[in-house]
Design a protein around this motif. Sequence first.
Motif, PDB file in Angstrom:
ATOM      1  N   ILE A   1      30.798   8.651  20.928  1.00  0.00           N
ATOM      2  CA  ILE A   1      31.636   7.317  21.080  1.00  0.00           C
ATOM      3  C   ILE A   1      30.608   6.339  20.845  1.00  0.00           C
ATOM      4  O   ILE A   1      29.641   6.040  21.775  1.00  0.00           O
TER       5      ILE A   1
ATOM      6  N   VAL B   1      35.896  10.025  29.406  1.00  0.00           N
ATOM      7  CA  VAL B   1      35.373  10.954  28.200  1.00  0.00           C
ATOM      8  C   VAL B   1      34.902  12.070  28.883  1.00  0.00           C
ATOM      9  O   VAL B   1      35.210  13.395  28.406  1.00  0.00           O
TER      10      VAL B   1
ATOM     11  N   ILE C   1      40.654   6.933  23.329  1.00  0.00           N
ATOM     12  CA  ILE C   1      40.134   8.225  24.069  1.00  0.00           C
ATOM     13  C   ILE C   1      41.276   9.236  24.473  1.00  0.00           C
ATOM     14  O   ILE C   1      40.984  10.353  23.909  1.00  0.00           O
TER      15      ILE C   1
END
Length: 210
Positions: free
Chosen positions: A151, A138, A103
Amino acid sequence: MNHFNLMQFFEGYVRNYRRLNLSVNHNRSMFTKREIDYFANLGEMLGFEVFIEDRKMDRVKGRSRPMDLAWWKWDKRISEEEYVSLDLHLERESVWGKDVETIEKLFSKTEEGCVPTHVIGIQYIESEERIDYLNNLVVEKNSQQKSSALIVYRYWDVETEMEKVSAFWFNPRGKQEERHAFCKEDELGYWFMGFEEEVNLPVTPSLLKY
Protein backbone atom coordinates in the motif's frame (compact mmCIF):
# COMPACT_ATOMS: atom_id res chain seq x y z
CA MET A 1 1.31 -19.70 -4.92
CA ASN A 2 4.68 -18.03 -4.34
CA HIS A 3 4.73 -14.44 -3.17
CA PHE A 4 6.78 -11.67 -4.74
CA ASN A 5 8.83 -9.31 -2.61
CA LEU A 6 6.55 -6.32 -3.14
CA MET A 7 9.01 -3.95 -1.48
CA GLN A 8 11.31 -4.72 -4.39
CA PHE A 9 8.46 -3.63 -6.68
CA PHE A 10 8.28 -0.36 -4.73
CA GLU A 11 12.02 0.15 -5.13
CA GLY A 12 11.66 -0.27 -8.90
CA TYR A 13 8.71 2.14 -8.94
CA VAL A 14 10.78 4.79 -7.15
CA ARG A 15 13.98 4.36 -9.13
CA ASN A 16 12.21 4.26 -12.52
CA TYR A 17 9.75 7.08 -11.92
CA ARG A 18 11.66 9.61 -14.02
CA ARG A 19 11.33 7.23 -16.98
CA LEU A 20 7.57 7.78 -16.96
CA ASN A 21 8.26 11.26 -18.42
CA LEU A 22 5.63 12.97 -16.30
CA SER A 23 6.02 16.74 -16.27
CA VAL A 24 4.40 19.56 -14.34
CA ASN A 25 2.15 20.10 -17.37
CA HIS A 26 0.52 16.67 -17.14
CA ASN A 27 -2.84 16.24 -15.42
CA ARG A 28 -3.82 13.59 -12.88
CA SER A 29 -5.28 11.30 -15.52
CA MET A 30 -1.93 11.09 -17.27
CA PHE A 31 -0.16 10.26 -13.99
CA THR A 32 -2.66 7.45 -13.41
CA LYS A 33 -2.29 6.11 -16.96
CA ARG A 34 1.52 6.13 -16.97
CA GLU A 35 1.77 4.44 -13.57
CA ILE A 36 -0.72 1.72 -14.50
CA ASP A 37 1.11 1.21 -17.81
CA TYR A 38 4.39 0.81 -15.88
CA PHE A 39 2.99 -2.11 -13.89
CA ALA A 40 1.26 -3.54 -16.97
CA ASN A 41 4.59 -3.67 -18.79
CA LEU A 42 6.25 -5.20 -15.73
CA GLY A 43 3.62 -7.95 -15.59
CA GLU A 44 4.04 -8.78 -19.26
CA MET A 45 7.82 -9.01 -18.86
CA LEU A 46 7.26 -11.47 -16.00
CA GLY A 47 5.09 -13.64 -18.25
CA PHE A 48 1.59 -12.85 -16.97
CA GLU A 49 -1.58 -12.23 -18.94
CA VAL A 50 -2.21 -8.56 -18.22
CA PHE A 51 -5.52 -6.67 -18.41
CA ILE A 52 -6.34 -3.03 -17.71
CA GLU A 53 -9.88 -2.33 -16.42
CA ASP A 54 -10.54 -6.01 -15.86
CA ARG A 55 -13.46 -7.08 -13.65
CA LYS A 56 -14.17 -9.48 -10.79
CA MET A 57 -17.24 -10.28 -8.74
CA ASP A 58 -17.89 -8.41 -5.50
CA ARG A 59 -20.20 -10.66 -3.49
CA VAL A 60 -21.14 -7.97 -0.98
CA LYS A 61 -22.35 -5.60 -3.69
CA GLY A 62 -23.77 -8.41 -5.79
CA ARG A 63 -22.11 -7.26 -9.00
CA SER A 64 -18.77 -7.22 -10.76
CA ARG A 65 -16.41 -4.32 -10.12
CA PRO A 66 -13.50 -3.06 -12.23
CA MET A 67 -9.84 -3.61 -11.36
CA ASP A 68 -7.46 -0.93 -12.62
CA LEU A 69 -4.95 -3.66 -13.45
CA ALA A 70 -4.87 -7.45 -13.17
CA TRP A 71 -2.14 -10.02 -13.74
CA TRP A 72 -3.43 -13.53 -14.43
CA LYS A 73 -1.32 -16.69 -14.45
CA TRP A 74 -1.92 -18.97 -17.44
CA ASP A 75 -0.39 -22.46 -17.50
CA LYS A 76 -1.84 -25.04 -19.86
CA ARG A 77 0.01 -27.80 -17.97
CA ILE A 78 -2.35 -27.15 -15.05
CA SER A 79 -5.57 -26.16 -16.82
CA GLU A 80 -6.57 -25.79 -20.46
CA GLU A 81 -9.70 -23.81 -19.62
CA GLU A 82 -9.04 -21.53 -16.65
CA TYR A 83 -6.36 -19.22 -15.36
CA VAL A 84 -4.28 -20.73 -12.58
CA SER A 85 -4.53 -17.65 -10.36
CA LEU A 86 -5.07 -13.92 -10.13
CA ASP A 87 -1.53 -12.94 -9.18
CA LEU A 88 -1.98 -9.17 -8.89
CA HIS A 89 -4.83 -6.72 -8.43
CA LEU A 90 -3.67 -3.09 -8.58
CA GLU A 91 -5.63 0.08 -7.89
CA ARG A 92 -4.34 3.61 -8.57
CA GLU A 93 -6.41 6.49 -7.14
CA SER A 94 -5.83 10.26 -7.20
CA VAL A 95 -8.93 11.41 -5.26
CA TRP A 96 -8.37 11.77 -1.52
CA GLY A 97 -11.95 10.97 -0.61
CA LYS A 98 -11.77 7.50 -2.16
CA ASP A 99 -9.03 6.09 0.08
CA VAL A 100 -11.33 3.67 1.95
CA GLU A 101 -13.10 2.68 -1.27
CA THR A 102 -9.73 1.84 -2.84
CA ILE A 103 -8.85 -0.52 0.01
CA GLU A 104 -12.30 -2.09 -0.12
CA LYS A 105 -11.78 -2.81 -3.83
CA LEU A 106 -8.47 -4.53 -3.16
CA PHE A 107 -9.90 -6.70 -0.38
CA SER A 108 -13.45 -7.35 -1.58
CA LYS A 109 -15.19 -10.66 -0.98
CA THR A 110 -15.10 -12.41 -4.33
CA GLU A 111 -15.13 -15.79 -6.05
CA GLU A 112 -12.50 -18.35 -5.11
CA GLY A 113 -10.54 -18.09 -8.36
CA CYS A 114 -10.44 -14.29 -8.14
CA VAL A 115 -8.73 -13.89 -4.75
CA PRO A 116 -5.46 -12.10 -5.60
CA THR A 117 -2.13 -13.47 -4.45
CA HIS A 118 -0.79 -9.91 -4.39
CA VAL A 119 -2.43 -6.50 -4.20
CA ILE A 120 -0.95 -3.06 -4.79
CA GLY A 121 -2.74 0.14 -3.90
CA ILE A 122 -1.27 3.53 -4.88
CA GLN A 123 -3.32 6.47 -3.69
CA TYR A 124 -3.18 10.10 -2.70
CA ILE A 125 -4.33 10.88 0.83
CA GLU A 126 -5.07 14.13 2.60
CA SER A 127 -2.29 13.92 5.18
CA GLU A 128 0.10 11.60 7.02
CA GLU A 129 -2.35 11.41 9.94
CA ARG A 130 -4.65 9.29 7.78
CA ILE A 131 -2.13 6.45 7.39
CA ASP A 132 -2.67 4.63 10.70
CA TYR A 133 -6.43 4.42 10.13
CA LEU A 134 -6.02 3.08 6.60
CA ASN A 135 -3.29 0.62 7.59
CA ASN A 136 -5.49 -0.78 10.36
CA LEU A 137 -8.23 -1.28 7.77
CA VAL A 138 -5.78 -3.16 5.52
CA VAL A 139 -4.73 -5.44 8.39
CA GLU A 140 -8.36 -6.18 9.27
CA LYS A 141 -9.38 -7.03 5.71
CA ASN A 142 -6.23 -8.91 4.79
CA SER A 143 -6.57 -11.18 7.81
CA GLN A 144 -9.37 -12.77 5.78
CA GLN A 145 -8.01 -12.41 2.23
CA LYS A 146 -4.40 -13.38 3.10
CA SER A 147 -2.69 -11.59 0.21
CA SER A 148 0.75 -10.05 0.08
CA ALA A 149 -0.12 -6.35 0.00
CA LEU A 150 1.82 -3.22 -0.91
CA ILE A 151 0.00 0.00 0.00
CA VAL A 152 1.56 3.26 -1.20
CA TYR A 153 0.38 6.65 0.08
CA ARG A 154 1.27 9.96 -1.56
CA TYR A 155 0.69 13.16 0.43
CA TRP A 156 2.08 16.61 1.13
CA ASP A 157 4.66 16.52 3.91
CA VAL A 158 4.41 19.69 5.99
CA GLU A 159 7.89 19.46 7.52
CA THR A 160 9.82 19.13 4.27
CA GLU A 161 7.29 20.94 2.05
CA MET A 162 7.56 18.12 -0.49
CA GLU A 163 5.36 15.28 -1.68
CA LYS A 164 6.13 12.22 0.42
CA VAL A 165 5.59 8.66 -0.78
CA SER A 166 5.17 6.09 2.00
CA ALA A 167 4.98 2.36 1.26
CA PHE A 168 3.87 -0.40 3.62
CA TRP A 169 4.13 -4.13 2.98
CA PHE A 170 1.66 -6.48 4.69
CA ASN A 171 1.29 -10.23 4.82
CA PRO A 172 -1.64 -12.05 6.50
CA ARG A 173 0.01 -11.58 9.90
CA GLY A 174 0.07 -7.79 9.57
CA LYS A 175 2.49 -5.01 8.66
CA GLN A 176 6.00 -6.28 7.97
CA GLU A 177 8.00 -3.42 6.49
CA GLU A 178 7.80 0.23 5.49
CA ARG A 179 9.89 2.56 3.36
CA HIS A 180 9.64 6.23 2.43
CA ALA A 181 10.56 8.36 -0.57
CA PHE A 182 9.95 11.85 -1.91
CA CYS A 183 8.62 12.97 -5.28
CA LYS A 184 10.27 16.11 -6.69
CA GLU A 185 10.61 18.09 -9.90
CA ASP A 186 13.96 18.14 -11.67
CA GLU A 187 15.42 21.25 -13.32
CA LEU A 188 13.42 20.55 -16.51
CA GLY A 189 10.07 20.22 -14.73
CA TYR A 190 9.86 16.42 -14.81
CA TRP A 191 8.95 14.38 -11.76
CA PHE A 192 11.33 11.89 -10.19
CA MET A 193 11.47 10.00 -6.89
CA GLY A 194 14.25 9.38 -4.41
CA PHE A 195 14.32 7.43 -1.19
CA GLU A 196 14.19 9.38 2.05
CA GLU A 197 17.76 8.48 2.95
CA GLU A 198 19.02 9.57 -0.49
CA VAL A 199 17.24 12.90 -0.96
CA ASN A 200 18.80 16.12 0.29
CA LEU A 201 16.05 17.33 2.60
CA PRO A 202 15.61 21.05 3.23
CA VAL A 203 16.94 22.14 6.62
CA THR A 204 14.11 23.65 8.67
CA PRO A 205 13.92 24.30 12.42
CA SER A 206 11.52 21.36 12.88
CA LEU A 207 14.10 19.00 11.37
CA LEU A 208 17.06 20.14 13.45
CA LYS A 209 18.27 17.97 16.32
CA TYR A 210 19.18 19.87 19.45
